[in-house]
Scaffold this motif. Structure first.
Motif, PDB file in Angstrom:
ATOM      1  N   HIS A  28      -6.574   3.437   2.001  1.00 37.84           N
ATOM      2  CA  HIS A  28      -5.989   4.770   1.888  1.00 37.84           C
ATOM      3  C   HIS A  28      -4.752   4.695   1.000  1.00 37.84           C
ATOM      4  CE1 HIS A  28      -5.691   8.942   3.090  1.00 37.84           C
ATOM      5  NE2 HIS A  28      -6.636   8.769   3.997  1.00 37.84           N
ATOM      6  N   GLY A  29      -4.483   5.809   0.347  1.00 40.09           N
ATOM      7  CA  GLY A  29      -3.251   5.952  -0.408  1.00 40.09           C
ATOM      8  C   GLY A  29      -2.358   6.991   0.226  1.00 40.09           C
ATOM      9  N   GLY A  30      -1.107   7.047  -0.250  1.00 39.73           N
ATOM     10  CA  GLY A  30      -0.152   8.029   0.239  1.00 39.73           C
ATOM     11  C   GLY A  30       0.544   8.727  -0.906  1.00 39.73           C
ATOM     12  N   PHE A  31       0.868  10.002  -0.711  1.00 39.31           N
ATOM     13  CA  PHE A  31       1.382  10.875  -1.762  1.00 39.31           C
ATOM     14  C   PHE A  31       2.636  10.329  -2.432  1.00 39.31           C
ATOM     15  CE2 PHE A  31       3.909  14.568  -3.195  1.00 39.31           C
ATOM     16  CZ  PHE A  31       2.991  15.181  -4.032  1.00 39.31           C
ATOM     17  N   TRP A  32       3.470   9.624  -1.677  1.00 39.36           N
ATOM     18  CA  TRP A  32       4.750   9.175  -2.229  1.00 39.36           C
ATOM     19  C   TRP A  32       4.642   7.857  -2.987  1.00 39.36           C
ATOM     20  CZ3 TRP A  32       7.154  13.406  -2.130  1.00 39.36           C
ATOM     21  CH2 TRP A  32       7.196  14.229  -1.005  1.00 39.36           C
ATOM     22  N   GLY A  33       3.421   7.366  -3.236  1.00 40.07           N
ATOM     23  CA  GLY A  33       3.266   6.155  -4.039  1.00 40.07           C
ATOM     24  C   GLY A  33       2.913   4.920  -3.237  1.00 40.07           C
ATOM     25  N   THR A  34       2.199   5.106  -2.115  1.00 36.07           N
ATOM     26  CA  THR A  34       1.825   3.977  -1.273  1.00 36.07           C
ATOM     27  C   THR A  34       0.318   3.749  -1.319  1.00 36.07           C
ATOM     28  OG1 THR A  34       1.743   5.475   0.630  1.00 36.07           O
ATOM     29  CG2 THR A  34       3.787   4.239   0.278  1.00 36.07           C
ATOM     30  N   ASP A  35      -0.094   2.528  -0.978  1.00 29.26           N
ATOM     31  CA  ASP A  35      -1.513   2.181  -1.072  1.00 29.26           C
ATOM     32  C   ASP A  35      -1.798   0.985  -0.176  1.00 29.26           C
ATOM     33  OD1 ASP A  35      -4.070   2.708  -2.467  1.00 29.26           O
ATOM     34  OD2 ASP A  35      -3.821   0.667  -3.221  1.00 29.26           O
TER      35      ASP A  35
ATOM     36  N   VAL B 109       9.265   2.409   3.906  1.00 29.15           N
ATOM     37  CA  VAL B 109       9.026   3.594   3.082  1.00 29.15           C
ATOM     38  C   VAL B 109       8.229   4.593   3.908  1.00 29.15           C
ATOM     39  CG1 VAL B 109       9.033   2.323   0.890  1.00 29.15           C
ATOM     40  CG2 VAL B 109       6.864   2.658   2.128  1.00 29.15           C
ATOM     41  N   ARG B 110       8.280   5.854   3.513  1.00 26.09           N
ATOM     42  CA  ARG B 110       7.364   6.833   4.086  1.00 26.09           C
ATOM     43  C   ARG B 110       5.971   6.529   3.536  1.00 26.09           C
ATOM     44  NH1 ARG B 110      11.423  12.125   3.448  1.00 26.09           N
ATOM     45  NH2 ARG B 110      12.169  12.090   5.622  1.00 26.09           N
ATOM     46  N   ILE B 111       5.060   6.136   4.408  1.00 25.22           N
ATOM     47  CA  ILE B 111       3.733   5.728   3.926  1.00 25.22           C
ATOM     48  C   ILE B 111       2.803   6.911   3.731  1.00 25.22           C
ATOM     49  CG2 ILE B 111       4.013   3.472   5.014  1.00 25.22           C
ATOM     50  CD1 ILE B 111       1.863   4.315   7.060  1.00 25.22           C
ATOM     51  N   ALA B 112       3.250   8.111   4.106  1.00 28.67           N
ATOM     52  CA  ALA B 112       2.514   9.347   3.846  1.00 28.67           C
ATOM     53  C   ALA B 112       1.101   9.265   4.410  1.00 28.67           C
ATOM     54  CB  ALA B 112       2.545   9.669   2.349  1.00 28.67           C
TER      55      ALA B 112
ATOM     56  N   ALA C 225       5.053   1.975  -4.578  1.00 27.79           N
ATOM     57  CA  ALA C 225       5.815   2.263  -5.791  1.00 27.79           C
ATOM     58  C   ALA C 225       6.825   3.340  -5.423  1.00 27.79           C
ATOM     59  CB  ALA C 225       4.904   2.749  -6.912  1.00 27.79           C
ATOM     60  N   LEU C 226       8.079   3.148  -5.758  1.00 21.29           N
ATOM     61  CA  LEU C 226       9.111   4.088  -5.320  1.00 21.29           C
ATOM     62  C   LEU C 226       9.176   5.351  -6.159  1.00 21.29           C
ATOM     63  CD1 LEU C 226      12.021   1.762  -4.165  1.00 21.29           C
ATOM     64  CD2 LEU C 226      10.080   2.697  -2.877  1.00 21.29           C
ATOM     65  N   ASN C 227       8.228   5.501  -7.061  1.00 18.81           N
ATOM     66  CA  ASN C 227       8.011   6.784  -7.723  1.00 18.81           C
ATOM     67  C   ASN C 227       6.510   7.038  -7.682  1.00 18.81           C
ATOM     68  OD1 ASN C 227       7.573   8.923  -9.715  1.00 18.81           O
ATOM     69  ND2 ASN C 227       9.682   8.539 -10.363  1.00 18.81           N
ATOM     70  N   ALA C 228       6.129   8.222  -7.239  1.00 20.59           N
ATOM     71  CA  ALA C 228       4.704   8.525  -7.115  1.00 20.59           C
ATOM     72  C   ALA C 228       3.969   8.344  -8.431  1.00 20.59           C
ATOM     73  CB  ALA C 228       4.514   9.944  -6.595  1.00 20.59           C
TER      74      ALA C 228
END
Length: 378
Positions: A333-340, A88-91, A355-358
């Motif tokens: 850290h978290g990421g805008f696209w729903g990563t943590d 996934v894009r981890i943003a 999560a594949l939805n933010a």
């Protein structure tokens, strides 16, 4: 006990001595009694609670170096099965990698954290920032790392998001993103005065790294943070690299009803974001970072998590948010696209999720907290 596990325990003990953390460094790591089936069943329950989120993935790494991972749902509209290996894009989790890379340059004597930025960024960028009221002569690399430069955030405003969604295939330059901030926002304070999260500040760190190393940003980060040595094989830098032939296709990630898969990678690839990876690789990086495999000295990690002179009340250190979970210090850290991702170094537990939805991020974080509580209680 495996040598890598011993090294990780030793690093945590050294870090505890330097920072005052209490550390769990005995022979028994956090309990290993959770099984892969139990983790999968729990994640499936989360999916049933949030059917509007296409899928979830999670990995947990414990003190003996073992990693459990699971995924649920679908990775694309064609219902490709989501797996723990799906990238996934981890943003903004990328910021931890970028900050660690800057600190590696500092260890090597190639950068002064207290150097003002005019000599480190392009004249054009410095002139644009100065014209917008930024005191660039007083902004240092340390300020950028701590989100304490007074810099606003191009990514936070409606102007940039509107332009991105209006033309998803547009290829953005670093300069264009800096200019969106300059043209649509104002400084938020004096350098060092307060915490104010800024993707634009990390874009400047990306530029600084490229100018010092002479390498593209992604290549520099991967070299400085030792991707090859720590076993991160199938991650890549958006809009710079091609995926490894062995890497699964990237998952689709949604922002509400909008499938962001088609957004050009340059929208978030200059230091505020940029890495594409699976949850296991993100956990492995945090294990390497806190286990002594990235930095030459434990004092560098202590600097990263303490960030002396950070503004009063700031939740941020250098590429890491500092918090508590279940009474234990937490860095992540978290990421805008729903990563943590986060680590509890006192008990040597790392959790990484997507999560594949933010919009599913809060439920993902609740799941992660409950997962840690379950593991520690066994």
């Amino acid at each position: 006990m495996h040598d890598a596990v011993k090294a990780r325990r030793s690093m945590i003990a050294a870090l505890a001595a330097i920072t005052g953390l209490s550390a769990c460094t005995g022979d028994e790591p956090a309990s290993q009694q959770m099984t892969a089936n139990e983790l999968q069943a729990s994640l499936d329950q989360l999916q049933s609670k949030r059917p509007d989120v296409a899928g979830f993935s999670v990995a947990i790494m414990l003190g003996d170096g073992s990693l459990l991972s699971a995924a649920t749902g679908h990775a694309d509209p064609q219902e490709r099965v989501m797996t723990a290996d799906t990238p996934v894009r981890i943003a903004s989790i990328t910021k931890t990698f970028v900050a660690a890379s800057i600190l590696r340059l500092w260890e090597d004597g190639l950068i002064d954290l207290d150097a003002p930025i005019p000599g480190l960024i392009s004249t054009a960028h410095n002139d644009a920032l100065s014209a917008d009221g930024y005191q660039t002569d007083a902004i240092t690399v340390r300020h950028l790392l701590m989100h304490a430069s007074g810099m606003n955030d191009h990514f936070a405003g409606d102007a940039f998001k509107g332009m991105v969604l209006a033309d998803p295939s547009r290829e953005w330059s670093r300069t264009e993103q800096i200019m969106v901030m300059v043209e649509t926002t104002d400084p938020v304070g004096a350098p060092g005065e307060k915490f104010s999260y800024s993707d634009t500040g990390y874009i400047l760190l990306g530029e600084i790294m490229e100018r010092i190393t002479g390498e593209p940003l992604g290549a520099a980060v991967k070299r400085l943070t030792k991707f090859e040595e720590i076993g991160i094989d199938n991650a890549w830098w958006d809009a710079e690299d091609a995926p490894s032939p062995d890497a699964p296709e990237r998952a689709h990630q949604w922002l509400g009803d909008v499938d962001t898969f088609g957004l050009h990678g340059s929208v978030d690839a200059y230091g505020g974001g940029g890495i594409v990876a699976n949850v296991g690789d993100v956990a492995r990086f945090y294990a390497a970072l806190f286990g002594g495999a990235i930095f030459e000295k434990p004092q560098t990690l202590a600097l990263m998590i303490e960030a002396p002179d950070h503004p009063d009340g700031s939740p941020y250190r250098m590429g890491l948010f500092a918090d508590e979970l279940n009474g234990h210090k937490k860095f992540g850290h978290g990421g805008f696209w729903g990563t943590d991702v986060f680590i509890l170094p006192e008990v040597d537990v790392i959790v990484s999720g997507a999560a594949l939805n933010a919009g599913g991020i809060d439920d993902l974080r609740d799941f992660e907290a409950a997962l840690v509580e379950t593991v520690l209680a066994k």
